[in-house]
Design a protein around this motif. Structure first.
Motif, PDB file in Angstrom:
ATOM      1  N   ARG A 182       6.695   9.773   5.773  1.00  0.00           N
ATOM      2  CA  ARG A 182       6.265   8.848   6.824  1.00  0.00           C
ATOM      3  C   ARG A 182       6.044   7.454   6.252  1.00  0.00           C
ATOM      4  N   GLN A 183       5.500   7.377   5.052  1.00  0.00           N
ATOM      5  CA  GLN A 183       5.237   6.066   4.471  1.00  0.00           C
ATOM      6  C   GLN A 183       6.534   5.350   4.091  1.00  0.00           C
ATOM      7  N   ALA A 184       7.501   6.092   3.565  1.00  0.00           N
ATOM      8  CA  ALA A 184       8.792   5.475   3.255  1.00  0.00           C
ATOM      9  C   ALA A 184       9.481   5.016   4.531  1.00  0.00           C
ATOM     10  N   GLN A 185       9.410   5.852   5.567  1.00  0.00           N
ATOM     11  CA  GLN A 185       9.984   5.482   6.858  1.00  0.00           C
ATOM     12  C   GLN A 185       9.317   4.221   7.390  1.00  0.00           C
ATOM     13  N   GLY A 186       8.001   4.126   7.187  1.00  0.00           N
ATOM     14  CA  GLY A 186       7.270   2.944   7.631  1.00  0.00           C
ATOM     15  C   GLY A 186       7.730   1.689   6.915  1.00  0.00           C
ATOM     16  N   ASP A 214       0.827  -1.207   0.000  1.00  0.00           N
ATOM     17  CA  ASP A 214       0.000   0.000   0.000  1.00  0.00           C
ATOM     18  C   ASP A 214       0.859   1.254   0.000  1.00  0.00           C
ATOM     19  N   LYS A 215       1.883   1.261   0.814  1.00  0.00           N
ATOM     20  CA  LYS A 215       2.730   2.446   0.952  1.00  0.00           C
ATOM     21  C   LYS A 215       3.588   2.673  -0.288  1.00  0.00           C
ATOM     22  N   ILE A 216       4.182   1.614  -0.838  1.00  0.00           N
ATOM     23  CA  ILE A 216       5.043   1.803  -2.013  1.00  0.00           C
ATOM     24  C   ILE A 216       4.209   2.191  -3.222  1.00  0.00           C
ATOM     25  N   ASP A 217       2.954   1.735  -3.272  1.00  0.00           N
ATOM     26  CA  ASP A 217       2.065   2.151  -4.359  1.00  0.00           C
ATOM     27  C   ASP A 217       1.826   3.656  -4.302  1.00  0.00           C
ATOM     28  N   THR A 218       1.567   4.167  -3.111  1.00  0.00           N
ATOM     29  CA  THR A 218       1.349   5.606  -2.955  1.00  0.00           C
ATOM     30  C   THR A 218       2.598   6.391  -3.341  1.00  0.00           C
TER      31      THR A 218
END
Length: 691
Positions: free
Chosen positions: A482-486, A456-460
């Motif tokens: 934040r999403q990359a950090q996640g 989900d995060k890498i898609d965004t």
């Protein structure tokens, strides 16, 4: 002599979320002005309530400090001609500094004589400049939202209703939007009245007599202590969330804690729903038992005294009953929605005009998650769970409960999925795919939740980067940092044996096959790799020295678990091994000469000297163990293997002439050093270390 200074801005009720930054801003601007104006002072105190922002400065000097400073001008050679007459440059310098040329002095600097002007400035009375200064401080304050009132063009966070500007016992005369300064403040809206502040030091006591606790720490302590006393009396566990406590702090001037009850039948609704409704809508603190289960009570803070608390409690209970009834209705209605129907509704919700609907995003997420399952060779059971979790991960976005409480996305999805008969690991993954949601949040504890979260995060991230939405400065509307950090945290937490490049390959292939990208995959990849490099660097910097971080990042960060392991091992060696500096120096000698190699094939027959033969032998003896340790992400073991060739390197440089006259021999020796340097740099660029 010195006097205390008080400046209070009286306002209509200010939104609680604005007050902390507003009063800090007022304090900072006051201190900055005093320092720039050369006015000495003592302690500075900032006070705030919903109706006032104030700053009190102790011991403010009654007069600015006098100053005398020397200003360097042009060199004497330029300032005077051969006859000693002043040049145009010297005369211009004199005018700019407000002095006569006869006042110049000469000083030598680095062997050159320069002219200097001595400027003197007498300080003025503080009281004579306070009016303009306070008005300037007030006018320059900024807020997230401003408003105008009456016929005034001036904007402020809320209408200004009164001003206090006191220097000692004297009122500083100023006026804004028709409000003139004075020495009269206003107490609690219902329990107090107007009161005269005769001098700044009396400010807190005057307000206290009018039922206003202006000191932030005192008011916060009162709330906390009252909650603590109530919890002990009732043997409750009252969940005090810091951000809610902060908000309540700025909603009251005289805090009084009270409690109320609600119908235990509402406890059939998921606990998170009830707690969210209480916290977000009513600013109530939930009450729990020792097992962290919600009890049918709530705690709130009244802006007033303890009069008629039972009446206040009943009023709050009535309002909460309506809120919880709404929540119960939404929850029951959501039970009627089938997951397959919810997924169809996602087609009508736009994620981004250039990236399609939420349903389009879910389709990409599913494909990426399936690719990750395949790359990690998961069992068929786990693969099926990942596919299903990815397929339904966003279905709760169309529920009434999430529409009403957006912060419950994922929470409701897990509950509804479980009630719909989904497998436990799938239901949990619907919630976990949002993790980590903020700094310090947990990462998913299951492989299913982890892969869906990463997908989900890498898609965004790829979607946004491919259309030019790239975080710059403070601008990051899609929380891509934040999403990359996640993603990095999840890969580390789950110790996933997949590299960043593999992840990008899978995700970019999905995007290229399902949508037309503005930028090429190669362009997107390059930018995202740099972006992730900064995220990895941030995580490493939490525990490692900057030079250690630079050393291991420069080597490679594609395998995130590996770079973290190598960074930890290198940090331990740098800080704990006394002779490690010598080891690094030997590695750097290899690097310095290895970079000059023009060929990279080593001919053993050309190894003539004993020193180079021993170095070649030592290097060969560690290769298998070294590369195995790197493959297993064991940074300490890998560095231990490298350390075994230090003595051979030292002996080589002591006994072998690298730049031999024979070109073949010279190139062969450089090739040997280049090959060793390549292995060294697969661990770290040791030249980055600072001693």
């Amino acid at each position: 002599m010195a006097k205390d200074l008080l400046f209070e801005i009286g306002l209509e009720e200010v939104p609680a979320r604005f007050i902390r930054t507003a009063v800090e801003q007022l304090e900072e601007r006051m201190v900055k002005w005093l320092e720039q104006s050369r006015i000495s002072h003592g302690q500075v105190h900032a006070y705030a309530t919903p109706r006032r922002l104030a700053v009190l400065v102790e011991g403010v000097a009654e007069k600015q400090e006098d100053i005398e400073e020397e200003v360097k001008g042009p060199s004497r050679k330029i300032a005077q001609d051969a006859s000693g007459a002043w040049s145009k440059a010297a005369l211009g310098f004199a005018r700019s500094q407000g002095v006569e040329p006869e006042q110049f002095t000469f000083q030598e600097l680095n062997g050159v004589e320069y002219i200097y002007a001595t400027k003197s400035s007498l300080g003025v009375e503080t009281s004579s400049i306070l009016s303009e200064a306070l008005l300037s401080i007030l006018s320059s304050m900024t807020f997230p939202k401003n408003m105008r009132w009456g016929a005034h063009e001036f904007k402020f966070v809320r209408p200004i209703r009164w001003l206090i500007a006191l220097f000692g016992t004297d009122v500083i005369d100023l006026e804004i939007t028709g409000v003139k300064s004075g020495n009269v403040t206003r107490g609690h809206r219902f329990l107090g009245e107007e009161a005269v502040v005769t001098e700044p030091s009396a400010y807190l006591d005057v307000l206290r007599s009018q039922s206003v606790i202006a000191c932030l720490n005192e008011r916060k302590d009162m709330i906390v202590e009252q909650i603590k006393a109530l919890a002990e009396e009732k043997q409750w566990k009252i969940a005090v969330k810091e951000d809610l406590l902060e908000e309540v702090l700025f909603l009251v001037e005289t805090p009084t804690v009270l409690f109320g009850t609600f119908d235990p039948a509402f406890l059939e609704i998921p606990q998170d729903v009830l707690i969210t409704s209480m916290r977000e809508h009513q600013r109530y603190f939930p009450v729990l038992n020792d097992q962290d289960q919600l009890l049918p009570f709530f705690v709130t803070v009244r802006n007033g005294d303890s009069t008629s608390l039972d009446v206040i409690a009943k009023g709050n209970e009535k309002v909460l009953r309506a809120r919880l009834s709404d929540a119960k209705f939404f929850y029951e209605e959501d039970q009627k929605l089938h997951i397959k129907d919810a997924l169809l509704k996602l087609e009508n919700i736009v994620f981004h005009e250039e990236l399609g609907s939420i349903a389009d995003k879910v389709r990409r997420t599913c494909r990426i998650a399936d690719g990750l399952s395949s790359a990690l060779q998961l069992s068929q059971e786990d693969t099926n769970a990942v596919s299903r979790a990815a397929e339904i991960c966003k279905f709760d976005l169309v529920t009434q409960m999430v529409y009403e409480f957006p912060e419950l996305q994922g929470v409701m999805g897990e509950d509804y999925a479980r009630r719909a008969g989904e497998k436990e690991e799938v239901a949990k993954a619907v919630f976990q795919h949002y993790q980590p949601r903020f700094a310090g949040d947990n990462t998913p504890d299951s492989i299913v939740g982890s892969l869906v979260s990463i997908a989900d995060k890498i898609d965004t991230i790829i979607g946004c980067f491919s259309i030019g939405i790239i975080p710059t400065g403070s601008q990051d509307p899609y929380a891509l940092r934040r999403q990359a950090q996640g993603i990095v945290q999840i890969m580390l937490g789950q110790k996933l044996p997949i590299s960043l490049s593999e992840l990008l390959n899978i995700a970019l292939d999905v995007h290229e096959s399902l949508r037309k990208m503005k930028l090429s995959a190669a362009e997107v990849r390059t930018t995202i790799v740099e972006f992730f490099g900064l995220r990895v660097k941030k995580i490493l910097s939490e525990n490692l020295r900057y030079d250690v971080v630079d050393a291991v990042i420069t080597a490679d960060f594609d395998d995130i678990a590996s770079v973290v392991s190598r960074g930890g091992a290198l940090m331990d060696a740098v800080t704990n091994q006394e002779d490690f500096k010598t080891t690094v120096e030997s590695f750097n000698r290899v690097s310095n000469l290895g970079g000059k190699a023009e060929q990279f094939v080593i001919d053993e027959a050309l190894l003539q000297e004993q020193g180079e033969k021993e170095l070649y032998k030592a290097w060969q003896s560690i290769l298998e163990g070294y590369h195995n340790a790197l493959g297993q992400r064991d940074g300490h073991k890998a560095l231990e293997w490298l350390g075994q060739i230090r003595n051979a390197i030292t002996e080589f440089f002591d006994s072998v002439m690298v730049m031999a006259e024979d070109e073949q021999v010279r190139n062969n020796r450089l090739a040997l050093l280049a090959a060793i340097d390549k292995d060294l740099k697969s661990f770290a660029d040791f030249t980055k270390l600072v001693w």
